[in-house]
Design a protein around this motif. Structure first.
Motif, PDB file in Angstrom:
ATOM      1  N   VAL A   3       0.849  -1.187   0.000  1.00  0.00           N
ATOM      2  CA  VAL A   3       0.000   0.000   0.000  1.00  0.00           C
ATOM      3  C   VAL A   3       0.885   1.237   0.000  1.00  0.00           C
ATOM      4  N   MET A   4       0.740   2.079  -1.024  1.00  0.00           N
ATOM      5  CA  MET A   4       1.610   3.252  -1.181  1.00  0.00           C
ATOM      6  C   MET A   4       0.831   4.542  -0.928  1.00  0.00           C
ATOM      7  N   PRO A   5       1.535   5.605  -0.537  1.00  0.00           N
ATOM      8  CA  PRO A   5       0.877   6.911  -0.433  1.00  0.00           C
ATOM      9  C   PRO A   5       0.581   7.481  -1.819  1.00  0.00           C
ATOM     10  N   THR A   6      -0.318   8.427  -1.871  1.00  0.00           N
ATOM     11  CA  THR A   6      -0.658   9.055  -3.149  1.00  0.00           C
ATOM     12  C   THR A   6       0.348  10.133  -3.535  1.00  0.00           C
ATOM     13  N   ARG A   7       1.187  10.544  -2.575  1.00  0.00           N
ATOM     14  CA  ARG A   7       2.200  11.572  -2.845  1.00  0.00           C
ATOM     15  C   ARG A   7       3.553  11.049  -2.375  1.00  0.00           C
ATOM     16  N   SER A   8       4.515  11.051  -3.262  1.00  0.00           N
ATOM     17  CA  SER A   8       5.860  10.605  -2.907  1.00  0.00           C
ATOM     18  C   SER A   8       6.792  11.807  -2.778  1.00  0.00           C
ATOM     19  N   LEU A   9       7.927  11.589  -2.116  1.00  0.00           N
ATOM     20  CA  LEU A   9       8.946  12.619  -1.932  1.00  0.00           C
ATOM     21  C   LEU A   9      10.244  12.109  -2.551  1.00  0.00           C
ATOM     22  N   THR A  10      10.923  12.966  -3.313  1.00  0.00           N
ATOM     23  CA  THR A  10      12.157  12.554  -3.979  1.00  0.00           C
ATOM     24  C   THR A  10      13.323  13.393  -3.480  1.00  0.00           C
ATOM     25  N   ALA A  11      14.394  12.715  -3.099  1.00  0.00           N
ATOM     26  CA  ALA A  11      15.625  13.376  -2.644  1.00  0.00           C
ATOM     27  C   ALA A  11      16.813  12.646  -3.247  1.00  0.00           C
ATOM     28  N   ARG A  12      17.600  13.360  -4.024  1.00  0.00           N
ATOM     29  CA  ARG A  12      18.800  12.798  -4.648  1.00  0.00           C
ATOM     30  C   ARG A  12      18.511  11.487  -5.384  1.00  0.00           C
ATOM     31  N   GLY A  13      17.384  11.485  -6.088  1.00  0.00           N
ATOM     32  CA  GLY A  13      17.020  10.342  -6.902  1.00  0.00           C
ATOM     33  C   GLY A  13      16.318   9.218  -6.171  1.00  0.00           C
TER      34      GLY A  13
END
Length: 261
Positions: A3-13
């Motif tokens: 189960v994943m969130p609808t919004r992801s966060l990206t940092a340094r790939g």
């Protein structure tokens, strides 16, 4: 399928909240030489993130020295996201660090853009969290609002209320780590994780049941909605952490496509 969130966060790939959960390894060295050597060793094993535990540093209350060390660390592992914290003694810090010194460390790390995430406890209060959130957001740094209970596991309702308070306080990531006293406590944490994912679909979660009894949560938590867990590099930062290679192996088995029966 986890189960994943609808919004992801990206940092340094690296994507927090994506199809695969991330594995973070803590750096718990005390001296500059120890921290940098530990970082080089751990980075060679290719974790997804490094957690910088400034509460272990001998120089934690000398902000200038601490930032000089953090700058050297940032340069030595430029490709990896850094999750910075100076944990309070009440929530598992390695050594007591004064509140004023902790505040200076967090704000200096953000001001100098040396980290990608900062982790501050919910218990610090709305005002301190809001001030750090404002500065972090202006610089593209994500705020983790955390809660740690090394004595027990609150009820499912209490855990959900904690996550709700973290989200309300401006958390980009909500983190809950608790200590089980019986197997049912591990199930409580996992059930709360799954329900929190559904109640707060936009917020990446980090949930952990600590100790040997809770070790399974570092695997099963991924399937219930936890987006990151912690593994051992050279030394553990909390009870029950699993070595990085072993954790990765289990993760690969659980998340790889399977042949139908």
């Amino acid at each position: 399928m986890r189960v994943m969130p609808t919004r992801s966060l990206t940092a340094r790939g690296k994507v927090l909240g994506g199809e695969r959960p991330l594995v973070c390894v803590p750096l718990v060295g005390r001296t500059p030489e120890g921290v940098l050597e530990e970082a080089r060793t751990v980075a060679a094993a290719a974790p997804d993130l490094l957690e910088v535990r400034a509460d272990a540093w001998e120089c934690a209350e000398r902000t200038g020295e601490a930032m000089a060390l953090l700058a050297r660390l940032r340069e030595s592992v430029e490709h990896l996201p850094l999750l910075f914290t100076c944990r309070s003694a009440a929530e598992g810090g390695f050594r007591p660090v004064g509140e004023d010194a902790r505040t200076r460390l967090f704000h200096a790390a953000v001001e100098e853009r040396l980290v990608d995430f900062v982790d501050l406890e919910l218990s610090c209060g709305r005002e301190r969290l809001a001030a750090l959130k404002r500065r972090a957001a202006e610089r593209g740094i994500f705020l983790v609002v955390s809660f740690h209970d090394f004595e027990g596991t609150p009820s499912r309702e209490a855990l959900l209320a904690t996550v709700a308070a973290q989200v309300e306080a401006g958390a980009d990531v909500a983190k809950v780590a608790v200590m089980p006293q019986r197997p049912e406590d591990v199930l409580t944490l996992l059930a709360a994780t799954l329900e929190a994912r559904r109640l707060f679909p936009e917020t990446p979660l980090v949930t952990v049941s600590m100790g040997e009894l809770g070790a399974a949560s570092r695997v099963m938590g991924w399937l219930c909605g936890s987006d990151l867990t912690f593994a051992v590099g050279t030394a553990a930062s909390a009870p029950g952490q699993i070595p990085l290679a072993a954790l990765r192996g289990v993760n690969d088995v659980l998340l790889s496509p399977k042949d139908s029966a």
